[in-house]
Scaffold this motif. Structure first.
Motif, PDB file in Angstrom:
ATOM      1  N   ARG A   1      -5.745   0.082  -9.157  1.00 28.93           N
ATOM      2  CA  ARG A   1      -5.282  -1.153  -9.804  1.00 28.93           C
ATOM      3  C   ARG A   1      -4.000  -1.669  -9.155  1.00 28.93           C
ATOM      4  NH1 ARG A   1      -6.665   1.852 -14.429  1.00 28.93           N
ATOM      5  NH2 ARG A   1      -4.440   2.300 -14.788  1.00 28.93           N
ATOM      6  N   SER A   2      -3.100  -0.750  -8.798  1.00 26.34           N
ATOM      7  CA  SER A   2      -1.847  -1.168  -8.159  1.00 26.34           C
ATOM      8  C   SER A   2      -2.101  -1.817  -6.807  1.00 26.34           C
ATOM      9  CB  SER A   2      -0.931   0.047  -7.994  1.00 26.34           C
ATOM     10  OG  SER A   2       0.251  -0.294  -7.305  1.00 26.34           O
ATOM     11  N   VAL A   3      -3.039  -1.228  -6.055  1.00 27.16           N
ATOM     12  CA  VAL A   3      -3.353  -1.801  -4.736  1.00 27.16           C
ATOM     13  C   VAL A   3      -3.954  -3.184  -4.913  1.00 27.16           C
ATOM     14  CG1 VAL A   3      -4.812  -1.571  -2.699  1.00 27.16           C
ATOM     15  CG2 VAL A   3      -3.580   0.416  -3.583  1.00 27.16           C
ATOM     16  N   TYR A   4      -4.920  -3.311  -5.873  1.00 30.24           N
ATOM     17  CA  TYR A   4      -5.546  -4.613  -6.086  1.00 30.24           C
ATOM     18  C   TYR A   4      -4.527  -5.650  -6.570  1.00 30.24           C
ATOM     19  CZ  TYR A   4     -10.147  -2.458  -5.516  1.00 30.24           C
ATOM     20  OH  TYR A   4     -11.234  -1.817  -4.999  1.00 30.24           O
ATOM     21  N   ALA A   5      -3.620  -5.229  -7.479  1.00 25.68           N
ATOM     22  CA  ALA A   5      -2.609  -6.169  -7.976  1.00 25.68           C
ATOM     23  C   ALA A   5      -1.666  -6.603  -6.852  1.00 25.68           C
ATOM     24  CB  ALA A   5      -1.807  -5.514  -9.107  1.00 25.68           C
TER      25      ALA A   5
ATOM     26  N   GLY B   1      -3.488  -8.974  -4.678  1.00 24.88           N
ATOM     27  CA  GLY B   1      -3.606 -10.283  -5.324  1.00 24.88           C
ATOM     28  C   GLY B   1      -2.305 -11.062  -5.225  1.00 24.88           C
ATOM     29  N   ILE B   2      -1.203 -10.366  -5.542  1.00 22.68           N
ATOM     30  CA  ILE B   2       0.106 -11.037  -5.429  1.00 22.68           C
ATOM     31  C   ILE B   2       0.378 -11.444  -3.992  1.00 22.68           C
ATOM     32  CG2 ILE B   2       2.590 -10.678  -5.655  1.00 22.68           C
ATOM     33  CD1 ILE B   2       1.968  -8.808  -8.015  1.00 22.68           C
ATOM     34  N   LEU B   3      -0.017 -10.565  -3.054  1.00 28.74           N
ATOM     35  CA  LEU B   3       0.185 -10.882  -1.641  1.00 28.74           C
ATOM     36  C   LEU B   3      -0.606 -12.108  -1.226  1.00 28.74           C
ATOM     37  CD1 LEU B   3       1.533  -9.932   0.970  1.00 28.74           C
ATOM     38  CD2 LEU B   3      -0.474  -8.531   1.429  1.00 28.74           C
ATOM     39  N   ILE B   4      -1.851 -12.210  -1.759  1.00 30.08           N
ATOM     40  CA  ILE B   4      -2.665 -13.375  -1.410  1.00 30.08           C
ATOM     41  C   ILE B   4      -2.032 -14.648  -1.964  1.00 30.08           C
ATOM     42  CG2 ILE B   4      -4.897 -14.469  -1.846  1.00 30.08           C
ATOM     43  CD1 ILE B   4      -6.145 -11.654  -1.759  1.00 30.08           C
ATOM     44  N   VAL B   5      -1.542 -14.576  -3.230  1.00 29.93           N
ATOM     45  CA  VAL B   5      -0.888 -15.758  -3.807  1.00 29.93           C
ATOM     46  C   VAL B   5       0.354 -16.135  -2.995  1.00 29.93           C
ATOM     47  CG1 VAL B   5       0.294 -16.641  -5.840  1.00 29.93           C
ATOM     48  CG2 VAL B   5      -1.787 -15.293  -6.108  1.00 29.93           C
ATOM     49  N   LEU B   6       1.171 -15.108  -2.686  1.00 28.29           N
ATOM     50  CA  LEU B   6       2.368 -15.378  -1.874  1.00 28.29           C
ATOM     51  C   LEU B   6       2.002 -15.921  -0.505  1.00 28.29           C
ATOM     52  CD1 LEU B   6       4.613 -12.273  -2.697  1.00 28.29           C
ATOM     53  CD2 LEU B   6       4.932 -14.630  -3.459  1.00 28.29           C
ATOM     54  N   ALA B   7       0.936 -15.359   0.078  1.00 25.99           N
ATOM     55  CA  ALA B   7       0.514 -15.840   1.396  1.00 25.99           C
ATOM     56  C   ALA B   7       0.103 -17.292   1.325  1.00 25.99           C
ATOM     57  CB  ALA B   7      -0.632 -14.976   1.917  1.00 25.99           C
TER      58      ALA B   7
ATOM     59  N   VAL C   1       0.837  -1.202   0.000  1.00 28.49           N
ATOM     60  CA  VAL C   1       0.000   0.000   0.000  1.00 28.49           C
ATOM     61  C   VAL C   1       0.873   1.254   0.000  1.00 28.49           C
ATOM     62  CG1 VAL C   1      -1.705   1.292   1.344  1.00 28.49           C
ATOM     63  CG2 VAL C   1      -1.937  -1.188   1.099  1.00 28.49           C
ATOM     64  N   ALA C   2       1.962   1.220   0.817  1.00 25.85           N
ATOM     65  CA  ALA C   2       2.855   2.377   0.859  1.00 25.85           C
ATOM     66  C   ALA C   2       3.509   2.604  -0.495  1.00 25.85           C
ATOM     67  CB  ALA C   2       3.930   2.171   1.935  1.00 25.85           C
TER      68      ALA C   2
END
Length: 520
Positions: free
Chosen positions: A185-189, A192-198, A26-27
């Motif tokens: 879009r950047s926050v959502y992307a 999404g990447i964070l969820i996949v990594l998580a 987010v930052a």
């Protein structure tokens, strides 16, 4: 943290990491949005100053007289009206009233008062334009405005700059809804990447946590409790590791506890034996130390006696050496005496020979005196025959006869004296010969004495060397005995220290509880 279970503690780093990654994402999106916004503002500033440059160009033409001021204003507005940049960028010109001076999209609004005009959010953006333009460098204004040929108002950022001589406020703006859309879009992307990594990390952490639990064999608090018990010396605590894996930490701790039980039992037995043996060695060392000290004392006394004997023998050797030197001097003296006696005998013989020659000479003198006496008698006879003429000659003849008689008497006396001297010289020669023989005998005796004294001196020297060697050996034995005594004392001290260490070891081993069976 203390209330969390071991598995919760294992999952906690993943949760914290995901939260941190989300905050970072987010930052990063916010920083990207701020960067794009700053770029958009820079673009607006550059474009607005291009419009200002156009106005200043025509103002300079009017000032130079090339154009009249109305012509210059009209041509400047025409130039600004024709300018387009980007997809929908353009210029508008208002004054400080605010009143519309030029609007390329809404020419019907030219000359209208804009003080009451507001955007869809109710903000009087033209009034804000006029206020922001009073700053020397101009200013930004946020408002909402529909795109061309649309009715929906969207966010727009405007920038105004004022040309004071004509009281023109040149305004341009850019829509920023694309920046907000890109931010979203950047926050959502990122999420999404964070969820996949998580998800992937959760699977990996689950596998690792399972491996860790399998490696430990249970909750680490159990292992800590068992380790604390072992550290306190309690080796009989039950481990309860039947369900743990064969290669787990709890199984290793249990195996360590069993090994420690056997090792402590062996150490306890060995420490008891060391304590007993060290006590026996200590007693033996005390007796050995006492005997060694007595031996050292006896050797010290022997060394003192040997030193005294060595001094006496050295003194006797010195006396024998002095006697030998005196005998050598006596031999030298007797040699000189014998030589002198031999020389005296030779001198006596020479004197005797010369005395015999003197006797012969005296005999010659007596013959001469006898013949002179006869001649004197003959002369007296002849003078008597001559009478008065021969009287003087008779006197002379009488005197000559008198002298001849006196010479004959003196020669007789000299003969007697020489004969006595020759006799005495003969006696002296015999005495000198006897003295020479005696001196020779004394020289032989002194030579024998010198040989005996030399043999005594040599024997004394050999005895001195032998006694000194014995004294050195005794001194060396004394030093070694003293060193042995010191070693025995140090050994006794070491044994006492060893006994103390053994007692401390027994005390330390006594802390461990290993059970009666293991102890036996």
């Amino acid at each position: 943290m203390a209330t969390l279970t071991f598995k919760q503690k294992l999952w906690l780093p993943l949760v914290v990491s995901m939260i941190v990654l989300a905050a970072v994402s987010v930052a990063a999106a916010l920083m990207l949005r701020a960067t794009r916004m700053e770029e958009r503002k820079n673009d607006l500033v550059n474009v607005a100053h291009v419009g200002l440059a156009i106005v200043e160009e025509y103002a300079s033409l009017a000032h130079s007289g090339a154009l009249s001021e109305p012509q210059a204003r009209q041509q400047a507005l025409a130039r600004l009206r024709a300018v387009r940049y980007g997809e929908n960028g353009y210029f508008i010109v208002i004054d400080s009233t605010p009143r519309m001076v030029m609007h390329p999209m809404k020419p019907a609004t030219v000359g209208h008062d804009l003080a009451s005009v507001a955007d869809a959010d109710g903000r009087h953006h033209y009034v804000a334009f006029a206020q922001a333009a009073q700053a020397p460098e101009g200013g930004f204004v946020d408002y909402v405005f529909p795109r061309p040929h649309t009715t929906q108002a969207i966010a727009k950022l405007g920038y105004v700059v004022r040309y004071a001589p004509w009281d023109w406020i040149i305004s341009t703006g850019a829509y920023i809804d694309d920046i907000d859309s890109a931010f979203t879009r950047s926050v959502y992307a990122s999420l999404g990447i964070l969820i996949v990594l998580a998800t992937l990390l959760a699977a990996l952490v689950a596998f690792i946590n399972r491996s860790i639990v399998r490696t430990i064999g249970g909750d680490p608090t159990i292992a800590a409790r068992i380790a604390d018990g072992i550290a306190a010396g309690n080796l009989v605590t039950a481990t309860h590791v039947h369900d743990a894996h064969a290669q787990s930490l709890l199984r290793a701790i249990a195996h360590m506890r069993e090994s420690l039980i056997g090792m402590i039992a062996r150490i306890k037995h060995a420490s008891d034996n060391v304590a007993m043996v060290s006590g026996e060695i200590a007693g033996g060392n005390v007796d050995l130390s006492a005997r060694t000290v007595d031996q050292a004392t006896a050797l010290r006394e022997t060394a003192a006696s040997m030193t005294q004997i060595t001094s006496q023998v050295r003194q006797a050797s010195d006396h024998a050496r002095a006697a030998n030197e005196l005998a050598q001097r006596a031999v030298a003296i007797t040699d000189r005496g014998g030589a002198a006696a031999t020389q005296a005998v030779s001198t006596m013989r020479d004197i005797s020979d010369e005395s015999k020659k003197m006797v012969e000479i005296i005999a010659v003198i007596e013959g001469i005196a006898f013949q002179t006496n006869i001649l004197a008698l003959n002369a007296a006879v002849e003078a008597a025959r001559a009478g008065e003429d021969g009287r003087g000659f008779a006197v002379v003849a009488s005197e000559v006869r008198s002298l001849a008689q006196r010479s004959a008497n003196a020669a007789k006396e000299i003969r007697k004296l020489i004969q006595n001297a020759v006799g005495r010289v003969g006696d002296g020669a015999e005495l000198v010969e006897q003295t020479g023989a005696t001196i020779d005998e004394a020289r032989g005796a002194i030579a024998q004495v010198m040989e005996i004294v030399a043999a005594i001196a040599q024997a004394a020297n050999e005895q001195t060397a032998g006694i000194e060697a014995v004294n050195a050996s005794v001194a060396h034995m004394d030093g070694m005995t003293q060193q042995n005594a010191a070693l025995v004392e140090r050994a006794a001290t070491a044994v006492e220290s060893l006994a103390g260490e053994a007692r401390q070891l027994q005390t330390a081993i006594a802390v461990f509880r290993i059970g009666e069976t293991a102890s036996a």
